[in-house]
Design a protein around this motif. Structure first.
Motif, short mmCIF file in Angstrom:
data_model
loop_
_atom_site.label_atom_id
_atom_site.label_comp_id
_atom_site.label_asym_id
_atom_site.label_seq_id
_atom_site.Cartn_x
_atom_site.Cartn_y
_atom_site.Cartn_z
N ASP A 261 66.86 -8.59 82.85
CA ASP A 261 65.94 -7.55 83.36
C ASP A 261 64.51 -7.98 83.34
O ASP A 261 63.43 -7.39 83.52
N LYS A 262 64.39 -9.43 83.50
CA LYS A 262 62.97 -9.92 83.71
C LYS A 262 62.71 -10.43 85.04
O LYS A 262 61.40 -10.63 85.56
N CYS A 263 63.73 -10.52 85.79
CA CYS A 263 63.66 -11.01 87.04
C CYS A 263 64.75 -10.46 88.09
O CYS A 263 65.65 -10.10 87.81
N ALA A 264 64.00 -10.36 89.35
CA ALA A 264 64.95 -9.56 90.35
C ALA A 264 66.01 -10.21 90.87
O ALA A 264 67.01 -9.71 91.47
N ALA A 265 66.17 -11.64 90.46
CA ALA A 265 67.15 -12.25 90.99
C ALA A 265 68.44 -12.13 90.20
O ALA A 265 68.52 -11.58 89.37
N GLY A 266 69.76 -11.67 91.20
CA GLY A 266 70.99 -11.40 90.40
C GLY A 266 70.86 -9.62 90.47
O GLY A 266 71.75 -9.22 89.45
N THR A 267 69.97 -9.00 91.02
CA THR A 267 70.08 -7.66 91.13
C THR A 267 70.03 -7.02 92.24
O THR A 267 69.97 -7.80 93.27
N GLY A 268 70.21 -5.69 92.20
CA GLY A 268 70.20 -4.93 93.49
C GLY A 268 68.90 -5.01 94.35
O GLY A 268 68.98 -4.94 95.47
N ARG A 269 67.76 -5.19 93.64
CA ARG A 269 66.43 -5.33 94.21
C ARG A 269 66.51 -6.46 95.22
O ARG A 269 65.85 -6.45 96.35
N PHE A 270 67.03 -7.51 94.56
CA PHE A 270 67.05 -8.72 95.41
C PHE A 270 67.80 -8.66 96.64
O PHE A 270 67.28 -9.02 97.81
N GLU B 49 81.08 -19.26 107.10
CA GLU B 49 79.87 -19.96 107.21
C GLU B 49 78.61 -19.90 106.25
O GLU B 49 77.67 -19.77 106.54
N THR B 50 79.25 -19.74 104.80
CA THR B 50 78.29 -19.59 103.79
C THR B 50 77.14 -20.57 103.79
O THR B 50 77.48 -21.77 103.96
N VAL B 51 76.01 -20.04 103.94
CA VAL B 51 74.75 -21.14 103.86
C VAL B 51 74.35 -20.81 102.33
O VAL B 51 73.71 -19.73 101.84
N SER B 52 74.12 -21.83 101.57
CA SER B 52 73.73 -21.79 100.06
C SER B 52 72.34 -21.49 100.34
O SER B 52 71.35 -22.00 100.82
N ILE B 53 71.74 -20.56 99.39
CA ILE B 53 70.40 -20.31 99.34
C ILE B 53 70.29 -20.86 97.91
O ILE B 53 70.59 -20.70 96.88
N ASN B 54 68.91 -21.84 97.95
CA ASN B 54 68.75 -22.69 96.95
C ASN B 54 67.53 -21.88 96.28
O ASN B 54 67.59 -22.09 94.82
N SER B 55 66.67 -21.19 96.47
CA SER B 55 65.76 -20.53 95.65
C SER B 55 66.34 -19.48 94.86
O SER B 55 66.92 -18.43 95.48
N MET B 56 66.18 -19.53 93.64
CA MET B 56 66.43 -18.31 92.66
C MET B 56 65.43 -17.19 92.73
O MET B 56 65.72 -16.00 92.74
N CYS B 57 64.20 -17.40 93.10
CA CYS B 57 63.22 -16.61 92.97
C CYS B 57 63.15 -15.81 94.19
O CYS B 57 63.53 -16.19 95.25
N THR B 58 63.05 -14.44 94.03
CA THR B 58 63.23 -13.45 95.09
C THR B 58 62.24 -13.86 96.49
O THR B 58 62.60 -13.66 97.35
#
Ligand code: ADP
Length: 253
Positions: free
Chosen positions: A122-131, A154-163
């Motif tokens: 609950d500290k970061c938006a990554a991995g949540t609906g907000r992201f 055709e999945t493009v990997s997203i490297n940045s965790m931070c929203t």
């Protein structure tokens, strides 16, 4: 007994009214005032059920805004309410993955439905609906359309965790002409990897259920099943699990 459960989330406020032979559900955006939203849910649910406020025997509130509802008889943590609601819907489940607007949780249950462990982001938006909401906006679409528009081949990997950085990464990929469907599949993969990593910390024991508003996104279910290497059970009213649990707990008051 007539009880009411309110789950005042960061994005959506959910309410469930339980009568002996019937039930009603309402979801509204939480807005800026959890207090007013809680009252709105009570008014709307009693109106739908043809009841007055004094007909309701007990109200339990959960979620971020749970302490802001003056009409609630008790506030109970989200973990307890989700576990209660889920055990009612799918008693065989031993691990619950709940992804909401502002947090994601993994809850381990024993055979009696008791919580034996949990992890929460609950500290970061990554991995949540907000992201996903932020990314959908960048892609010019609604969050509810992401699943249909993804292209996992055709999945493009997203490297940045931070929203914030992930948003810039998506803008850069779009400028290079990469496929929108592939980018969406990459965003789903990013959320799934993050949540699966958290789940691995407490261990995943099947059967596994997927709940919360984000469980409406079948692309996230697909990506999570890939990461966890386990099938997911999603209750039909996946966004209402916490509110249902709150309404069930209100029966004990
Ligand atoms: P909270 O309790 O924190 O408010 P919810 O469990 O209600 O969160 O989930 C809200 C999230 O669910 C939103 O951020 C959004 O990403 C997702 N969501 C809501 N409706 C849909 C939908 N129809 N399709 C896909 N995702 C959805």
């Amino acid at each position: 007994m007539i009880t009411l459960g309110l789950d005042i989330g960061s994005v959506a406020a959910k309410g469930v009214l339980l009568a002996p032979n019937d039930s009603w559900r309402v979801v509204v955006p939480t807005g800026w005032s959890p207090r007013d939203t809680g009252q709105q849910l009570i008014d709307e649910l009693t109106r739908l059920a043809g009841l007055e406020r004094h007909d309701v025997d007990a109200i339990v509130a959960t979620g971020y805004g749970r302490i802001s509802v003056p009409d609630a008889d008790k506030s109970v943590t989200e973990i307890t309410c989700h576990a209660k609601g889920l055990t009612h819907l799918l008693p065989q489940v031993r691990t619950v993955i709940d992804i909401g607007g502002q947090d994601s949780k993994v809850i381990r249950l024993n055979e009696s439905g008791r919580v034996i462990d949990f992890a929460m982001n609950d500290k970061c938006a990554a991995g949540t609906g907000r992201f996903l909401q932020v990314m959908a906006q960048v892609l010019g679409m609604d969050v509810s359309d992401l699943a249909d528009a993804e292209d996992p081949s055709e999945t493009v990997s997203i490297n940045s965790m931070c929203t914030v950085f992930a948003e810039s990464e998506i803008i850069g990929h779009l400028a290079q002409g990469m496929s929108r469907g592939g980018l969406i599949a990459g965003l789903h993969q990013s959320v799934a990897k993050r949540v699966a990593g958290m789940a691995a910390r407490i261990g995943v024991v099947g059967p596994v259920a997927f709940t919360g508003g984000v469980a409406k996104n079948s692309g996230i279910s697909r990506a999570l099943e890939e990461e966890l290497k386990a099938p997911l059970l999603t209750p039909g009213d996946c966004q209402f699990t916490g509110a249902l649990g709150a309404a069930l707990l209100a029966r004990n008051l």
